[in-house]
Design an enzyme around this catalytic site. Structure first.
Site, PDB file in Angstrom:
ATOM      1  N   CYS A 111       0.850  -1.186   0.000  1.00  0.00           N
ATOM      2  CA  CYS A 111       0.000   0.000   0.000  1.00  0.00           C
ATOM      3  C   CYS A 111       0.890   1.242   0.000  1.00  0.00           C
ATOM      4  CB  CYS A 111      -0.882  -0.026   1.246  1.00  0.00           C
ATOM      5  SG  CYS A 111      -2.008   1.370   1.386  1.00  0.00           S
ATOM      6  N   HIS A 154      -9.234  -3.631  -2.263  1.00  0.00           N
ATOM      7  CA  HIS A 154      -8.237  -2.924  -1.447  1.00  0.00           C
ATOM      8  C   HIS A 154      -8.594  -1.432  -1.383  1.00  0.00           C
ATOM      9  CE1 HIS A 154      -3.880  -2.228  -0.176  1.00  0.00           C
ATOM     10  NE2 HIS A 154      -4.287  -1.014  -0.493  1.00  0.00           N
ATOM     11  N   GLU A 155      -8.897  -0.837  -2.554  1.00  0.00           N
ATOM     12  CA  GLU A 155      -9.196   0.600  -2.599  1.00  0.00           C
ATOM     13  C   GLU A 155     -10.531   0.924  -1.927  1.00  0.00           C
ATOM     14  OE1 GLU A 155      -6.736   2.461  -3.203  1.00  0.00           O
ATOM     15  OE2 GLU A 155      -5.563   0.816  -4.005  1.00  0.00           O
ATOM     16  N   HIS A 158     -10.227   1.239   1.700  1.00  0.00           N
ATOM     17  CA  HIS A 158      -9.731   2.544   2.159  1.00  0.00           C
ATOM     18  C   HIS A 158     -10.885   3.519   2.396  1.00  0.00           C
ATOM     19  CE1 HIS A 158      -5.414   2.297   2.206  1.00  0.00           C
ATOM     20  NE2 HIS A 158      -5.340   1.867   0.955  1.00  0.00           N
TER      21      HIS A 158
END
Length: 184
Positions: A111, A154-155, A158
């Protein structure tokens, strides 16, 4: 131009907060932010530009990583296994369905907001269907599998204050789940 100095690091409170929905129609300011995020990803994958500006290579960037707590993300993946590139700028993305089957990257995940290595497997859904709006405010719905699906999860994490290492099994970090697919 976004550089590594603009990317907040692990421990910053924004990374653990749930980002706000983006109001539609998408503002000029938000469109500019999305364009700068995509430009960063492209620059970070260009060896010459990355070296000149000290950029770490990335395939995805969520707005909270540049301390903008809004549900926006950019993804730029060059040449997947079928020779396709994926270039996305998404607003208010959400996963509306996913496979039961799990997948993981054998080398773990990294990351741009995490400087140190966090070894271990991150199990995610092998396939996901994403609903969002594109940069022009047009509704977007698409199914992704394998590596692009992992990047998008993953994004999107966030945007919800979740970090990739939250998924690593602390007792046995490199043990794959039964029936999980290794994605290269």
């Amino acid at each position: 131009m976004i550089t590594m100095e603009n990317i907040i690091r692990d421990g910053h409170e924004t990374l653990r907060n749930k980002a706000e929905e983006v109001k539609l129609p998408i503002s000029t300011e938000d469109k500019t932010t999305l364009d700068e995020m995509l430009e960063f990803l492209k620059n970070s994958q260009d060896e010459t530009i990355a070296k000149k500006y000290g950029l770490r290579s990335g395939v995805g960037l969520a707005a909270p990583q540049i301390n903008v707590s809004k549900k926006m993300l950019a993804v730029y993946i060059q040449d997947d296994s079928k020779g396709n590139s994926i270039e996305l700028q998404l607003v208010n993305p959400k996963i509306v369905s996913h496979s039961v089957q799990k997948a993981y990257l054998p080398g773990g995940e990294g990351c741009l907001s995490v400087d140190e290595s966090k070894p271990g497997l991150v199990h995610r859904n092998y396939k996901v269907t994403i609903e969002a709006f594109d940069i022009d405010g047009t509704p977007f719905k698409k199914r992704f599998k394998g590596y692009p699906a992992i990047v998008l999860q993953h994004e999107i994490d966030h945007l919800n204050g979740v970090m990739f290492y939250d998924y690593i099994n602390q007792n046995d970090p490199f043990k794959p789940l039964d029936d999980a697919v290794e994605v290269n």
